[in-house]
Design an enzyme around this catalytic site. Structure first.
Site, PDB file in Angstrom:
ATOM      1  N   GLN A 233       0.618  -1.079  -0.367  1.00 58.72           N
ATOM      2  CA  GLN A 233       0.093  -0.250   0.451  1.00 58.72           C
ATOM      3  C   GLN A 233       0.421   1.265   0.169  1.00 58.72           C
ATOM      4  O   GLN A 233       0.160   2.358   0.026  1.00 58.72           O
ATOM      5  CB  GLN A 233      -0.529   0.195   0.974  1.00 58.72           C
ATOM      6  CG  GLN A 233      -2.099  -1.258   1.265  1.00 58.72           C
ATOM      7  CD  GLN A 233      -3.540  -1.058   0.607  1.00 58.72           C
ATOM      8  OE1 GLN A 233      -3.191  -0.207   0.038  1.00 58.72           O
ATOM      9  NE2 GLN A 233      -3.310  -2.250   0.159  1.00 58.72           N
ATOM     10  N   SER A 253       3.483  -4.676  -4.639  1.00 61.34           N
ATOM     11  CA  SER A 253       2.183  -5.505  -5.818  1.00 61.34           C
ATOM     12  C   SER A 253       2.358  -4.452  -6.663  1.00 61.34           C
ATOM     13  O   SER A 253       2.444  -2.883  -7.061  1.00 61.34           O
ATOM     14  CB  SER A 253       0.688  -5.140  -4.715  1.00 61.34           C
ATOM     15  OG  SER A 253       0.407  -5.869  -5.350  1.00 61.34           O
ATOM     16  N   THR A 293       7.683 -19.719 -15.348  1.00 58.58           N
ATOM     17  CA  THR A 293       7.983 -18.508 -16.043  1.00 58.58           C
ATOM     18  C   THR A 293       7.380 -17.153 -15.653  1.00 58.58           C
ATOM     19  O   THR A 293       6.058 -16.829 -15.742  1.00 58.58           O
ATOM     20  CB  THR A 293       7.245 -18.989 -17.556  1.00 58.58           C
ATOM     21  OG1 THR A 293       8.041 -19.879 -17.834  1.00 58.58           O
ATOM     22  CG2 THR A 293       7.489 -17.917 -19.069  1.00 58.58           C
ATOM     23  N   CYS A 379     -10.347  -9.042   2.393  1.00 61.53           N
ATOM     24  CA  CYS A 379     -10.742  -9.588   3.422  1.00 61.53           C
ATOM     25  C   CYS A 379     -11.598 -10.607   3.784  1.00 61.53           C
ATOM     26  O   CYS A 379     -12.487 -11.864   4.059  1.00 61.53           O
ATOM     27  CB  CYS A 379      -9.548 -10.482   3.329  1.00 61.53           C
ATOM     28  SG  CYS A 379      -8.560  -9.445   2.528  1.00 61.53           S
TER      29      CYS A 379
END
Lengths: 455, 173
Positions: A233, A253, A293, A379
């Site tokens: 974040q 992320s 990969t 979540c």
């Protein structure tokens, strides 16, 4: 086919054609481009039993962000004609993909002040957190048996810790102060000779508070304990410098910074070198840390997103701060009993987590059909438990049930904020009219003095 | 390039059969819940000191649900002539109490006591995690009747006891 047509026309007839003009325009501009899994007729959208006039305005940037069109532009060639496997060493397809991956690695590294050799691409911050927490402890398991983290970490860090606990490791979950910040003295006194890792997130996903990273890094350096941070974040939102923070590991992320979903990165310090046990075994890609990969288009997208974030961080920050202020002042100007959860001073401004006294969060969310917000993290928004993050702050249980998280991002407009204010105020007022607690509060009854029958 | 892609997709979209009409998708809320949430029936309050009014207040703010349900009873016939509610809680709790007020109106008190949480849950198609909302509504109805009976017993003098109604099983929630 026939049945769905019939249904669509039935729906069109059944619903009132009174969509506000603003929303109808939104529907036309955005909805047509995607094959949607729900009824999307001129009368609006029906999904999960909820009918709305058009696509809701999006204020959930902590959950995920849209891909910046400039990012997508950089990715598309790698889907369509530069589709080589970056690990192919024998032809041009492989070479050009490899080059693109390495250039993306440099872009990511530059944003956090690291060397490209210290960046490992993963599937996302959850995987990076798993590699960091479990990988480090498994690697050093003979000497190090203890991990320090906080009660407000993301679920994937807490769950990795719980996994370690089952294997016999010791975990200390540090409490946080009411504003959400970890107490440095407590951290210092929790460190033991066998502490193998300190894991503290940089910016909290639910309440947006920024932990004192430099100070924590200094303490970890003093005791020579590796420091991991979940910066999913924080990346691209606040300045990150791995040297200043003294982190050994950092999870990043792609999809929180207007990049594609399914890509993330792990920063791993080279000097002094931190080592982990890989969670994924295979062809030894990414220096053996993460076999599999490397997805060139996603990596290129994350690299482009990082470069854009670096260029525009200051501008974005100014805009988003102004929008946050507009949102908070707008709501506070019209209703009282609005509490900001988490520190207001040490906070990423794109996050505004509010509690509305006397109004239950889930019913407010249900009323805010036209605003995509959440009651905390994605979540836990399906469960009935109040947020564990708010509980860790010591927020009263009744207030913990009333929180809404507004996430503002690069593409949020003033009009969207104004509309969100309008709808929030309208719903809160409606629900307060319906709330027995509000009625009691207005009649001067102290709600805390009532002996409630606990269920 | 982006625009081209979008156009292609847009052109394709109508030919793709709808992957699932609304009925097939897992739903968060049944239409009746949404309806009662959007247009709650009988929101409001009666004067709780009125001898013809019974008030039930159940739940707890810490659990995220508080329900206040009031009934107005015709003393001569024992019929519930009107009902009001106020609820702090999720959409299902609001819908459950709204349904409960609708169902008790015009009914006799004994009749109302037979309203089961399972009937409310079935009517609103509440998922298992929301069953406590309907239990709370049943409790609220029972508490309101108990309150009314208590008031009447008080005004009629303690000797003229209220009808013996099995209220204790309300504690099953």
């Amino acid at each position: 086919m026939m049945a769905s047509k019939l249904l669509a026309s039935a729906l069109r007839r059944a619903s009132p054609a009174t969509a506000p003009p603003l929303l109808r325009r939104r529907l036309l501009s955005t909805a047509a481009a995607v094959a949607e899994p729900y009824e999307d007729s001129s009368s609006g959208v029906v999904m999960k039993g909820v009918r709305i006039a058009g696509r809701p305005l999006y204020l959930d940037m902590q959950a995920t962000s849209p891909v910046d069109p400039r990012v997508l532009d950089s990715m598309l060639p790698f889907y369509l004609h530069r589709y080589g496997n970056p690990h192919s060493r024998t032809h041009l397809y492989g070479w050009e993909s490899d080059q693109a991956v390495e250039s993306a690695r440099s872009q990511v590294a530059a944003l956090v002040g690291a060397s490209p050799k210290e960046i490992v691409f993963t599937s996302g911050a959850t995987e990076s957190n798993n590699i960091s927490v479990k990988g480090v402890m498994h690697f050093y398991r003979d000497k190090k048996r203890h991990v320090i983290t906080t009660q407000t970490e993301h679920k994937c860090v807490l769950d990795s810790c719980r996994h370690l606990q089952q294997e016999g490791f010791d975990i200390t979950y540090l409490p946080v102060s009411p504003d959400g910040i970890v107490d440095l003295e407590r951290l210092r006194s929790a460190i033991r000779p066998d502490t193998g890792l300190v894991s503290v997130m940089a910016v909290n996903n639910e309440i947006g508070v920024i932990q004192p990273m430099e100070e924590i890094g200094r303490i970890c350096k003093e005791f020579n304990v590796p420091f991991h941070t979940d910066a999913a974040q924080a990346l691209g939102k606040i300045p990150i410098d791995v040297e200043k923070w003294n982190v050994s590991l950092m999870s990043l992320s792609g999809h929180k910074i207007y990049g594609p979903k399914g890509i993330g990165a792990l920063y791993m310090r080279r000097r002094p070198r931190i080592r982990v046990e890989p969670q994924m075994n295979g062809g030894g890609q990414e220096r053996g840390i993460r076999s599999g990969t490397v997805p060139t288009p996603l990596v290129v997208g994350m690299g482009a997103a990082c470069e854009l974030a670096m260029k525009e961080m200051e501008y974005d920050h100014r805009r988003i701060s102004a929008l946050q202020e507009r949102l908070l002042n707008g709501i506070r100007g019209k209703i009282d009993g609005v509490v900001v959860n988490g520190s207001m001073e040490r906070r990423y401004t794109g996050n505004l987590n509010l509690s509305f006294a006397y109004v239950e969060g889930e019913s407010l969310l249900m009323g805010l059909k036209e605003v995509a917000v959440s009651s905390g993290s994605a979540c836990t928004s399906a469960s009935l438990e109040p947020s564990y993050v708010l509980r860790a702050l010591g927020v009263d249980e009744d207030m913990a049930h009333t929180s809404i998280r507004y996430g503002i991002g690069r593409f949020t407009t003033e009009e969207e904020i104004d509309r969100a204010v309008e709808l929030t105020v309208q719903q809160v007022e409606k629900l307060r009219e319906m709330s027995p607690l509000y009625e009691m509060a207005r009649a001067g009854v102290d709600i805390k003095s009532i002996q409630w029958a606990q269920h | 390039m982006l625009r081209l892609g979008a156009k292609k997709l847009a052109g394709l979209a109508p030919r793709v059969p709808a992957s699932g009409p609304a009925g097939v998708l897992p739903r968060l809320y049944h239409e009746r819940v949404v309806d009662h949430y959007d247009n709650p029936r009988n929101v409001g309050s009666f004067d709780k000191n009125d001898p013809t009014v019974g008030t039930g207040l159940v739940g707890a703010p810490a659990c995220g649900d508080v329900m206040k349900l009031q009934i107005k009873v015709d003393e001569a016939t024992g019929k519930i002539v009107d009902a009001r509610f106020k609820t702090f809680g999720c959409g299902s709790a609001i819908a459950s109490s709204s349904v409960a007020t609708e169902w008790v109106k015009g009914k006799h008190m004994e009749e109302v006591l037979s309203i089961k949480n399972t009937e409310i849950a079935k009517y609103l198609r509440l998922p298992p995690v929301k069953l406590h909302c309907s239990m709370l509504a049943e409790d609220a109805v029972k508490a309101a009747i108990k309150d009314y009976e208590g008031k009447r017993a008080m005004s009629n003098g303690s000797s003229d006891g209220a009808k013996d109604i099995p209220l204790e099983k309300a504690a099953d929630a």
